[in-house]
Design a protein around this motif. Structure first.
Motif, short mmCIF file in Angstrom:
data_model
loop_
_atom_site.label_atom_id
_atom_site.label_comp_id
_atom_site.label_asym_id
_atom_site.label_seq_id
_atom_site.Cartn_x
_atom_site.Cartn_y
_atom_site.Cartn_z
N TYR A 1 0.84 -1.20 0.00
CA TYR A 1 0.00 0.00 0.00
C TYR A 1 0.87 1.26 0.00
N GLY B 1 2.35 2.13 -3.34
CA GLY B 1 1.37 2.41 -4.37
C GLY B 1 0.93 1.22 -5.18
N SER B 2 1.49 0.03 -4.91
CA SER B 2 1.08 -1.17 -5.66
C SER B 2 -0.37 -1.53 -5.37
N VAL B 3 -0.82 -1.23 -4.14
CA VAL B 3 -2.22 -1.42 -3.75
C VAL B 3 -2.78 -0.05 -3.41
N THR B 4 -3.92 0.27 -3.95
CA THR B 4 -4.51 1.59 -3.71
C THR B 4 -5.72 1.56 -2.79
N ASP B 5 -6.31 0.38 -2.61
CA ASP B 5 -7.51 0.24 -1.78
C ASP B 5 -7.08 -0.21 -0.38
N ARG C 1 2.10 9.38 3.08
CA ARG C 1 1.12 8.32 2.80
C ARG C 1 0.91 7.44 4.04
#
Length: 216
Positions: free
Chosen positions: A101, A104-108, A141
């Motif tokens: 996350y 940025g590989s996972v956004t949810d 983030r």
């Protein structure tokens, strides 16, 4: 999971066979709640050094919070080099974890919050291994993620399972995100000098205390 399965994973439960351990973690939870003054605080569980059992303490502290039907707990495995929680809780982490996350590989964010089989306890696993993690943990983030996780549920308590304090800056970086810090020392393993050195890494106003974990 059955009591036997929980014990195999070194998890507390409500049966008499682990009453002493369960009561110890309930007592720790009660002390933290008193320090947190009824807000849904974030606790960093930080072992002095590798092998002190920090992940064991973090996992069972989260379980102790989840024992209370008015509260929920979210365990976040922040040890990218030695992740332990997904295996201990038998969670299939096919959708990744916190490191995925943060890069940025996972956004949810909801996709990396996994059910554990224990009522009211969810896990965010470490995800894809990283050699260096400090830049991720100090990122905006990461801070926005923590704020979102805390703000979504008023009764949710976050437990951050930290890498060892000594020989790595990650625990100190993560402590900036926490309200309370619990240092874990392996009983008979970590010397007084190393415990003092680890404790001195943190803001004394956040330091809740030291847990001595009996290593078998």
């Amino acid at each position: 999971m059955t009591p036997r399965a929980l014990e195999e994973r070194k998890l507390i439960h409500r049966n008499d066979s682990v009453r002493a351990q369960a009561d110890a973690f309930r007592g720790l939870r009660t002390k933290l709640l008193a320090l947190g003054q009824e807000r849904n605080f974030i606790t960093l569980v930080a072992p002095v050094q590798q092998g002190c059992g920090g992940s064991f303490v973090a996992r069972n502290l989260a379980a102790a919070f989840a024992f209370d039907e008015t509260k929920t707990a979210l365990l976040v495995d922040c040890d990218a080099l030695h992740p332990a929680q997904d295996a201990a809780l038998a969670v299939d982490v096919a959708d990744g974890g916190i490191m995925d996350y943060l890069d940025g590989s996972v956004t949810d964010l909801s996709a990396i919050q996994y059910d554990t089989g224990l009522p009211r306890l969810k896990l965010i696993p470490s995800g894809t291994s990283r050699e260096t993690t400090g830049e991720y943990f100090s990122s905006s983030r990461m801070r926005m993620m923590i704020d979102s996780l805390r703000g979504t549920h008023a009764n949710r308590y976050l437990i951050l399972d930290s890498p060892p304090v000594l020989n790595s800056p990650d625990a100190r970086i993560l402590s900036d995100l926490a309200d309370l810090i619990v240092v874990v020392a392996g009983y008979g393993q970590a010397t007084v000098e190393r415990i003092d050195e680890a404790a001195a890494s943190f803001d004394p106003d956040k330091l809740a205390g030291v847990v001595f974990n009996n290593i078998y």
